[in-house]
Motif scaffolding. Structure first.
Motif, PDB file in Angstrom:
ATOM      1  N   ARG A   1       6.017  -8.996   2.917  1.00  0.00           N
ATOM      2  CA  ARG A   1       4.950  -9.063   1.919  1.00  0.00           C
ATOM      3  C   ARG A   1       3.625  -9.535   2.527  1.00  0.00           C
ATOM      4  O   ARG A   1       2.572  -8.907   2.382  1.00  0.00           O
ATOM      5  CB  ARG A   1       5.413 -10.042   0.814  1.00  0.00           C
ATOM      6  CG  ARG A   1       4.483 -10.254  -0.344  1.00  0.00           C
ATOM      7  CD  ARG A   1       4.597  -9.090  -1.309  1.00  0.00           C
ATOM      8  NE  ARG A   1       3.329  -8.400  -1.395  1.00  0.00           N
ATOM      9  CZ  ARG A   1       3.145  -7.249  -2.042  1.00  0.00           C
ATOM     10  NH1 ARG A   1       4.173  -6.643  -2.602  1.00  0.00           N
ATOM     11  NH2 ARG A   1       1.953  -6.692  -2.117  1.00  0.00           N
TER      12      ARG A   1
ATOM     13  N   ASP B   1       0.306  -7.319   3.153  1.00  0.00           N
ATOM     14  CA  ASP B   1      -0.993  -7.582   2.516  1.00  0.00           C
ATOM     15  C   ASP B   1      -2.107  -7.586   3.545  1.00  0.00           C
ATOM     16  O   ASP B   1      -3.175  -7.005   3.332  1.00  0.00           O
ATOM     17  CB  ASP B   1      -0.951  -8.923   1.783  1.00  0.00           C
ATOM     18  CG  ASP B   1      -0.136  -8.802   0.495  1.00  0.00           C
ATOM     19  OD1 ASP B   1       0.127  -7.639   0.088  1.00  0.00           O
ATOM     20  OD2 ASP B   1       0.263  -9.834  -0.061  1.00  0.00           O
TER      21      ASP B   1
ATOM     22  N   ASP C   1      -5.158  -5.061   3.573  1.00  0.00           N
ATOM     23  CA  ASP C   1      -6.544  -5.552   3.545  1.00  0.00           C
ATOM     24  C   ASP C   1      -7.376  -4.837   4.594  1.00  0.00           C
ATOM     25  O   ASP C   1      -8.481  -4.359   4.323  1.00  0.00           O
ATOM     26  CB  ASP C   1      -6.579  -7.060   3.821  1.00  0.00           C
ATOM     27  CG  ASP C   1      -6.074  -7.849   2.611  1.00  0.00           C
ATOM     28  OD1 ASP C   1      -5.938  -7.216   1.531  1.00  0.00           O
ATOM     29  OD2 ASP C   1      -5.797  -9.046   2.766  1.00  0.00           O
TER      30      ASP C   1
ATOM     31  N   LEU D   1      -0.577  -2.469  -4.605  1.00  0.00           N
ATOM     32  CA  LEU D   1      -1.359  -1.745  -3.608  1.00  0.00           C
ATOM     33  C   LEU D   1      -2.039  -0.544  -4.273  1.00  0.00           C
ATOM     34  O   LEU D   1      -3.225  -0.275  -4.050  1.00  0.00           O
ATOM     35  CB  LEU D   1      -0.419  -1.263  -2.496  1.00  0.00           C
ATOM     36  CG  LEU D   1      -1.027  -0.932  -1.145  1.00  0.00           C
ATOM     37  CD1 LEU D   1      -1.773  -2.121  -0.592  1.00  0.00           C
ATOM     38  CD2 LEU D   1       0.086  -0.510  -0.192  1.00  0.00           C
TER      39      LEU D   1
END
Ligand SMILES: Nc1ncnc2c1ncn2[C@@H]1O[C@H](COP(=O)(O)OP(=O)(O)OP(=O)(O)O)[C@@H](O)[C@H]1O
Ligand SMILES: [Mg+2]
Lengths: 227, 761
Positions: free
Chosen positions: A181, A185, A189, A211
């Motif tokens: 996770r 992320d 990003d 997402l």
């Protein structure tokens, strides 16, 4: 939204598995402007990867029209195969970048050499490549081989490769699918940051609703899937 | 059995991998069986030709009358080992048969052996039991029987009774050590073939294991103890070997039989010579050998022998040890004085070269990649490196096979030429006519000189055989040598290939200005052209310069050749004969004339043309068989590389597809594949070249002299290198074509990116 980069009308695709005819996609329409982003959703086997393959010419549709980066491909026409495949190859070479869930890098080359190879094929200056690795915060790993870095670092390198070619459209097939996770992320990003910065369009196939929510548009294949 | 099901489930998903392993076992067994079958056939036919043309001794009566059964009985009673040999001449359609007595042959050393050699049809002659031959002769139909008594043992031991004397009995001359040497080389090559098959088997097996690493890891995680997995793997291999080896051996026998009979038919139509039935070697030996090789090769990792750690540690030292091995092998080959050491040296060199070759390719590729700025070139170099490392075993097998083919080609060509020269030297004339004991050869020579087609034609010469003594001089010990006196010098002598000679040696020789010596004597006495040699003939000392050195093709005795006019009057010859190529002259007129001159009824006449045709045909067959065996090995090595390249590529095809994803057209990708695989096979061919030349050198210049005390000429054949390069090119192109086929199918993304399958670097 800027002027139209991608327009798909009536796209259909089936596979033959043995004697069985497996319909996967039917009557897909979508439009995406330059700099826009689209999330492809749908359960496993709904045809997300297949659609992405169609959008970069790795698969041929049964029917439908694809207009991408100013090139028009008409799936209904009898195959004028070679010309089409040449044009698709040129598009993939210079304008459409593809990121898979895994195995985006040549295993026998260092991260830097991988980026340079991809950029070189796209006609970009290979000398800028270490800058791309720096931007993705893996500059110090430039000399390592893919099996010597973590999964997240490999996906960062894959992003560096794609953006180093300065694409107009990025097709990402669950690019964070095999990451935890937190790492996922971080990588996501980076993906959205670079997309915004370079102004390219993005189509992202994902299971991840969070997402998907970061994209401007959303196409749920569960709803379009053939019966 | 759950475990088995789990292990085999891998093969259910990848049946082609199992098929590749099984196919490799079958083909390897077939190859080696075929090769050993062909080798034994070559051995048999060479042996047969030797027996056919070998000189034996026979007993003659001093009074010139033909020998009879009474003579046989008398000689046997006196304790001599003689065997009756009844030649029954029949009308042309039925041909000639020879009756022999196997019981009497028992005293000829190895009884069973010597009889077995004669029981096969040869040049239209069949060997029968003497009783049956006698019956045939008695049946009439124009059959004519001649009895000879063959004599065993070295000359003069024990002395024959007064009324008899020893005489040569032969269908032709002795190939002697030339044949032995060829067979030794064949054996060495057979070992090499076994080594190559072992390498190939191991490579396929290792690849299979690597591909199943994921499953093993999974089983381990499920709590299956490692020894249990290992045991299951052993059982799996044993079962697979049991299933595959026997059909492989059967296939090999079939193949060898097919090849053999194919050659046989070709020979029969060419030379009208029936094929020599191949010795039907047993099934057990090849099956057991192959089983042992398969198990040893596949289970080597399972064995916990004590030397393993040492080998591991040495292997860990990497190229330093390998290089040392190679250099040690090369040095040892130079200095070794024994056959065993030379074979050790060959083994060391092959081991070193084998380990070094893939490493060298990948190291060169790495350097090339470093040196190049072009990203695509760097990718190519990186991929070459991966291929060289991943396909190391089949590549090394191909290298060995290429080197072997190269050496065999050179060797066989050299042997062929040598046999040919040797035959030309020994059989220069069309006919040899033996001068009967007590007959006047000079009178015959005078008579021949008056015969119109022969007079001054240079188509005949007289040969006087005897012994000469080289007195002890200048520190050389005294020794006895064979002496041949020739005269007049005929044209036939001009065809001899001399190793070293003055200008126009035969002219000087015919003027009596010197002598010739054979290679053995020249080597032993360090004689070269121009040196002078002192001989003692019939008590007279005589010194003459050496005009030429002629090859002896393995005959161990020293020989001196002088002109017949130089013989002192008191010289007592061992035998005399005439070599005649009558050409247009009528042979019958010559023989009847000589019979008149010598006042004899029987004339011993040897038809060299017939012997030559026979010898040629058997040599031809031997060489063909040898070549075919090496070509088979090469084909297997190429096939193995194809299979391995194909299996390896299935695991890596995703990464080659990335190139297409990155915008490379299908043709360009195919071009890259061609470049990679051709570079790989061509570099292996280049690396095989020095190894092959070295192997030729080692066999010709080290093994042969050490085994037999004489050396063959060494020759290299660059045209053949180009043929091999062409072959490597074809192998490379085939691999590329196979890989390209796979690229057309959609590739699955590797299950895990950790590099377990195909992601190697
Ligand atoms: N080459 C092929 N041959 C036959 N069927 C195929 C092939 N490729 C895909 N399919 C089938 O097409 C359907 C869609 O596959 P696709 O890979 O596009 O699904 P997906 O939405 O990407 O799934 P996931 O989320 O698991 O990646 C599946 O049912 C799959 O079995
Ligand atoms: Mg998918």
């Amino acid at each position: 939204m800027q002027d139209e980069l991608l327009r798909v009308r009536g796209l259909a695709k089936h596979f033959d598995s043995g004697t069985e005819r497996v319909p996967v996609l039917s009557d897909i329409d979508l439009t995406l402007g330059g700099g826009g982003s689209l999330a492809l959703m749908g359960r496993s086997g709904s045809g997300k990867s297949t659609l992405l393959n169609l959008l970069c010419g790795l698969e041929q549709p049964d029917a439908g029209v694809i207009s991408v980066c100013g090139e028009l491909f008409n799936g209904r026409q009898p195959r004028n195969g070679r010309g089409d495949s040449r044009r698709w190859a040129d598009l993939r070479c210079r304008h459409i970048g593809v990121v898979f869930q895994e195995a985006n890098l040549m295993p026998a080359m260092s991260l830097l050499d991988n980026v340079r190879l991809r950029a070189g094929l796209a006609g970009q200056d290979p000398d800028d490549c270490s800058a791309w690795l720096e931007r993705l915060e893996i500059g110090e790993l430039a000399g390592r081989y893919p099996d010597q870095v973590s999964g997240g670092q490999r996906q960062r390198a894959a992003l560096a490769m794609v953006f180093a070619m300065q694409p107009a459209l990025v097709l990402a097939d669950e690019p964070t699918g095999s990451l935890d996770r937190h790492t996922a992320d971080d990588v996501a990003d980076e993906l959205f940051r670079l997309q915004a910065k370079t102004g390219c369009a993005l189509i992202l196939a994902t299971h991840d609703a969070e997402l998907a929510a970061r994209c401007e548009q959303r196409l749920d294949l569960a709803h379009t899937a053939p019966a | 059995m759950k475990l088995f099901a789990a292990l085999l489930s891998h093969y259910r998903r990848h049946p082609l991998q199992l098929l590749a392993l099984a196919a490799m076992m079958v083909v390897a067994s077939a190859l080696w069986t075929g090769v050993s079958h062909l080798t034994s056939q070559a051995r048999a036919s060479l042996g047969q030709s030797e027996r056919a043309v070998a000189e034996r001794a026979q007993v003659e009566r001093v009074d010139g009358m033909p020998v009879t059964v009474a003579d046989f009985v008398a000689l046997r009673r006196a304790g001599h080992c003689v065997m009756p040999w009844l030649e029954v001449e029949r009308p042309a359609s039925t041909g000639r048969v020879v009756g022999i007595d196997p019981l009497a042959a028992a005293c000829f050393g190895q009884p069973a052996e010597s009889y077995r050699g004669w029981d096969q049809p040869l040049n239209g002659e069949s060997f029968l039991d003497i009783r049956e031959a006698k019956n045939l002769a008695a049946a009439g139909d124009g059959a004519r029987a001649t009895l000879s008594l063959l004599l065993s043992g070295p000359p003069g031991q024990p002395a024959l009774p007064e009324a008899y004397r020893r005489a040569p009995f032969s269908l032709g001359p002795d190939t002697g050590e030339l044949g032995e040497s060829f067979l030794l080389n064949l054996d060495a090559l057979g070992v090499l073939v076994l080594l190559i098959t072992a390498l190939l088997l191991r490579s396929v097996h290792q690849l299979g294991l690597a591909q199943r690493r994921d499953s093993f890891a999974l089983l381990h995680r499920f709590g299956v103890p490692e020894p249990a997995v290992r045991r299951a793997l052993v059982i799996e291999i044993v079962l697979l070997a049991a299933v595959c080896v026997v059909p492989g051996v059967a296939l090999g026998r079939l193949l060898a039989g097919g090849l053999g009979s194919g050659f046989g038919q070709a020979l029969e139509s060419l030379f009208d010579v029936p094929l020599f039935a191949g010795q039907g070697s047993s099934w057990l030996t090849p099956v057991l050998t192959m089983m042992a090789v398969v198990l040893a090769v596949c289970l080597a990792d399972q064995l916990h022998f004590s030397g393993r750690q040492v080998i591991r540690r040495l292997a860990g030292q990497g190229y330093r040890v390998t290089l040392l091995t190679l250099v040690a092998g090369l040095a040892l080959a130079f200095v070794s004085s024994s056959l065993a050491l030379t074979f050790v040296a060959i083994a060391l060199v092959f081991a070193g070269a084998g380990v070094l070759a893939p490493g060298l390719i990948s190291e060169l590729a790495r350097r090339c990649g470093r040196a190049s700025a072009a990203p695509l070139t760097r990718w190519q170099c990186a991929e070459i490196g991966v291929l060289a490392r991943r396909l190391a075993l089949p590549l090394v097998a191909l290298q060995f096979a290429l080197a072997m083919v190269l050496a065999v080609q050179a060797l066989v060509t050299v042997f062929e030429a040598t046999f040919d020269d040797w035959l030309s030297q020994r059989l220069a004339a069309d006919y040899f006519i033996e001068v009967p004991a007590g007959a006047d050869s000079l009178a015959a020579a005078d008579w021949l000189e008056t015969q119109s087609p022969l007079a001054g034609s240079g188509r005949w010469h007289r040969v006087v055989r005897g012994r000469a003594i080289l007195p002890a001089v200048d520190g050389w010990p005294g020794q006895t040598v064979d002496l041949f006196a020739l005269g007049p010098v005929s044209n036939m002598l001009g065809t001899w290939r001399l190793q070293a000679a003055i200008d126009a040696p035969w002219e000087a020789f015919s003027r009596g200005q010197g002598i010739m010596v054979n290679e053995q004597l020249a080597r032993r006495r360090q004689l070269s052209v121009g040196d002078s040699l002192t001989l003692a003939l019939a008590g007279e000392r005589w010194t003459a310069p050496v005009l030429a050195v002629y090859p002896d093709y393995g005959r161990p005795a020293g020989e001196v050749l002088i002109h017949a006019a130089q013989l002192p009057a008191g010289f007592r010859p061992d035998g005399e004969s005439f070599a005649i190529s009558p050409d247009t002259a009528d042979l019958d007129a010559v023989t009847s004339g000589l019979k008149r001159v010598w006042q004899t009824e029987t004339l011993s006449l040897r038809d060299n043309g017939r012997i030559r045709a026979l010898a040629d045909s058997v040599f031809e067959q031997t060489f063909l068989l040898t070549r075919s065996m090496t070509v088979l090995t090469l084909i297997l090595a190429a096939m193995a590389l194809l299979i391995m390249g194909w299996v390896f590529f299935t695991t890596r095809v995703w990464y080659y597809r990335l190139l297409a994803v990155w915008g490379m057209g299908p043709r360009e990708v195919a071009g890259q594949l061609v470049r990679l695989s051709v570079t790989l096979t061509m570099s292996i061919a280049v690396l095989a070249l020095p190894l092959g030349i070295w192997l030729t050198w080692a066999l010709v210049h080290r093994v042969n002299p050490q085994a037999f005390g004489w050396s063959l000429p060494m020759a290299v054949y660059p045209e053949f290198w180009f043929e091999l390069a062409g072959l490597s090119l074809i192998i490379g192109l085939s691999i590329a074509a196979l890989m390209r086929r796979q690229l057309r199918q959609p590739a699955a993304m590797p299950v895990s990116a950790s590099g377990l399958s195909g992601g190697e670097r």
